[in-house]
Write a protein that holds these residues in place. Structure first.
Motif, PDB file in Angstrom:
ATOM      1  N   PHE A   1      17.668  19.662  27.619  1.00 17.02           N
ATOM      2  CA  PHE A   1      16.813  18.670  28.262  1.00 17.02           C
ATOM      3  C   PHE A   1      15.794  18.727  27.787  1.00 17.02           C
ATOM      4  O   PHE A   1      14.770  19.378  27.975  1.00 17.02           O
ATOM      5  N   LEU A   2      14.946  17.774  26.890  1.00 19.46           N
ATOM      6  CA  LEU A   2      13.849  17.818  26.497  1.00 19.46           C
ATOM      7  C   LEU A   2      12.691  17.011  26.958  1.00 19.46           C
ATOM      8  O   LEU A   2      12.956  15.674  26.914  1.00 19.46           O
ATOM      9  N   THR A   3      11.512  17.403  27.180  1.00 25.43           N
ATOM     10  CA  THR A   3      10.528  16.617  27.669  1.00 25.43           C
ATOM     11  C   THR A   3       9.278  16.720  26.654  1.00 25.43           C
ATOM     12  O   THR A   3       9.530  17.146  25.685  1.00 25.43           O
ATOM     13  N   LYS A   4       8.161  16.014  26.720  1.00 24.59           N
ATOM     14  CA  LYS A   4       7.239  16.013  25.969  1.00 24.59           C
ATOM     15  C   LYS A   4       6.662  17.326  25.640  1.00 24.59           C
ATOM     16  O   LYS A   4       6.136  17.726  24.610  1.00 24.59           O
ATOM     17  N   ASN A   5       6.583  18.294  26.814  1.00 22.36           N
ATOM     18  CA  ASN A   5       6.043  19.543  26.646  1.00 22.36           C
ATOM     19  C   ASN A   5       7.081  20.741  26.668  1.00 22.36           C
ATOM     20  O   ASN A   5       6.544  21.643  26.431  1.00 22.36           O
ATOM     21  N   THR A   6       8.270  20.619  27.123  1.00 26.42           N
ATOM     22  CA  THR A   6       9.186  21.694  27.487  1.00 26.42           C
ATOM     23  C   THR A   6      10.674  21.415  27.162  1.00 26.42           C
ATOM     24  O   THR A   6      10.941  20.164  27.182  1.00 26.42           O
ATOM     25  N   VAL A   7      11.203  22.373  26.604  1.00 27.23           N
ATOM     26  CA  VAL A   7      12.870  22.184  26.471  1.00 27.23           C
ATOM     27  C   VAL A   7      13.494  22.916  27.645  1.00 27.23           C
ATOM     28  O   VAL A   7      12.890  24.033  27.949  1.00 27.23           O
ATOM     29  N   TYR A   8      13.948  22.224  28.557  1.00 28.92           N
ATOM     30  CA  TYR A   8      14.683  22.735  29.527  1.00 28.92           C
ATOM     31  C   TYR A   8      16.227  23.301  29.262  1.00 28.92           C
ATOM     32  O   TYR A   8      16.933  22.114  28.784  1.00 28.92           O
ATOM     33  N   VAL A   9      16.604  24.338  29.220  1.00 27.93           N
ATOM     34  CA  VAL A   9      17.702  24.965  28.915  1.00 27.93           C
ATOM     35  C   VAL A   9      18.733  25.226  30.192  1.00 27.93           C
ATOM     36  O   VAL A   9      18.537  25.770  31.251  1.00 27.93           O
ATOM     37  N   LEU A  10      19.709  24.137  30.299  1.00 29.53           N
ATOM     38  CA  LEU A  10      20.584  24.059  31.639  1.00 29.53           C
ATOM     39  C   LEU A  10      21.716  24.990  31.631  1.00 29.53           C
ATOM     40  O   LEU A  10      22.532  24.843  30.738  1.00 29.53           O
ATOM     41  N   LEU A  11      21.716  26.102  32.417  1.00 27.39           N
ATOM     42  CA  LEU A  11      22.538  27.154  32.298  1.00 27.39           C
ATOM     43  C   LEU A  11      23.575  26.672  33.112  1.00 27.39           C
ATOM     44  O   LEU A  11      23.468  26.338  34.354  1.00 27.39           O
ATOM     45  N   GLY A  12      24.740  27.134  32.835  1.00 29.93           N
ATOM     46  CA  GLY A  12      25.886  26.871  33.860  1.00 29.93           C
ATOM     47  C   GLY A  12      26.279  25.441  34.197  1.00 29.93           C
ATOM     48  O   GLY A  12      25.908  24.782  33.507  1.00 29.93           O
ATOM     49  N   ARG A  13      27.105  25.356  35.161  1.00 27.45           N
ATOM     50  CA  ARG A  13      27.340  23.848  35.659  1.00 27.45           C
ATOM     51  C   ARG A  13      26.496  23.346  36.564  1.00 27.45           C
ATOM     52  O   ARG A  13      25.569  24.242  37.373  1.00 27.45           O
ATOM     53  N   GLY A  14      25.860  21.976  36.233  1.00 25.19           N
ATOM     54  CA  GLY A  14      25.177  21.362  37.383  1.00 25.19           C
ATOM     55  C   GLY A  14      25.725  20.131  37.718  1.00 25.19           C
ATOM     56  O   GLY A  14      27.075  19.943  37.656  1.00 25.19           O
ATOM     57  N   LYS A  15      24.837  19.294  38.094  1.00 24.61           N
ATOM     58  CA  LYS A  15      25.430  18.004  38.503  1.00 24.61           C
ATOM     59  C   LYS A  15      24.453  16.785  37.792  1.00 24.61           C
ATOM     60  O   LYS A  15      23.400  17.137  37.589  1.00 24.61           O
ATOM     61  N   ARG A  16      24.814  15.651  38.102  1.00 26.16           N
ATOM     62  CA  ARG A  16      24.031  14.550  37.789  1.00 26.16           C
ATOM     63  C   ARG A  16      24.278  13.386  38.888  1.00 26.16           C
ATOM     64  O   ARG A  16      25.223  13.106  39.504  1.00 26.16           O
ATOM     65  N   GLN A  17      22.839  12.930  39.285  1.00 26.24           N
ATOM     66  CA  GLN A  17      23.135  11.750  40.271  1.00 26.24           C
ATOM     67  C   GLN A  17      21.753  10.550  40.164  1.00 26.24           C
ATOM     68  O   GLN A  17      20.765  10.937  39.165  1.00 26.24           O
ATOM     69  N   VAL A  18      22.122   9.496  40.592  1.00 25.15           N
ATOM     70  CA  VAL A  18      21.169   8.420  40.585  1.00 25.15           C
ATOM     71  C   VAL A  18      20.404   8.542  41.725  1.00 25.15           C
ATOM     72  O   VAL A  18      20.769   8.993  42.905  1.00 25.15           O
ATOM     73  N   ILE A  19      18.848   8.442  41.546  1.00 27.72           N
ATOM     74  CA  ILE A  19      18.033   8.383  42.692  1.00 27.72           C
ATOM     75  C   ILE A  19      17.154   7.258  42.725  1.00 27.72           C
ATOM     76  O   ILE A  19      16.965   6.639  41.558  1.00 27.72           O
ATOM     77  N   THR A  20      16.128   7.150  43.710  1.00 26.91           N
ATOM     78  CA  THR A  20      15.446   5.987  43.673  1.00 26.91           C
ATOM     79  C   THR A  20      13.991   6.560  43.641  1.00 26.91           C
ATOM     80  O   THR A  20      13.867   7.831  43.484  1.00 26.91           O
TER      81      THR A  20
END
Length: 133
Positions: A104-123
């Motif tokens: 997961f890339l942002t302008k400043n950092t690469v986030y390495v997502l380890l293992g299982r996670g989740k995805r959800q919509v927020i306001t």
């Protein structure tokens, strides 16, 4: 947002998502080789948060090369710049790109997502509460 509210927030409807299956050491080497000299942050217990925004906000973000998506992780495993200590929580800035399943890339950092996670919509209100603003 108190701990009870935070737990309820993350118990909302979400989609399970697979991340990186490498060890932390292997993931760090891969991130360094693939994205050097950008800093990276290995995280576990993560959630990709898709921010529900209107057309105006979406256009404003995209005009800056950003997507209305952030990562919240309740456990930093390793931060290459030592901005965060192991077991700290982190919330990324907006996404510039995403290389499934684990970068997961942002302008400043690469986030390495380890293992299982989740995805959800927020306001926007959820994001502000999560950020303590």
């Amino acid at each position: 947002m108190n701990l009870t509210q935070l737990a309820a927030f993350f118990d909302r409807q979400h989609t399970p998502v697979d991340g990186c299956n490498l060890s932390a050491q292997e993931a760090a080497i891969t991130a360094h080789e693939k994205f050097s000299p950008r800093p990276f942050c290995l995280v576990s217990q993560w959630t990709i948060l898709d921010l529900h925004v209107g057309d105006e906000e979406l256009n404003a973000l995209r005009s800056r090369g950003l997507e209305p998506v952030v990562v919240y992780a309740s456990c930093v495993v390793l931060d290459s710049r030592r901005r965060y200590q192991p077991s700290d929580w982190v919330r990324s800035s907006f996404q510039t790109s995403y290389e499934a399943p684990s970068f997961f890339l942002t302008k400043n950092t690469v986030y390495v997502l380890l293992g299982r996670g989740k995805r959800q919509v927020i306001t926007v209100d959820d994001l502000s509460a999560l950020s303590g603003q």
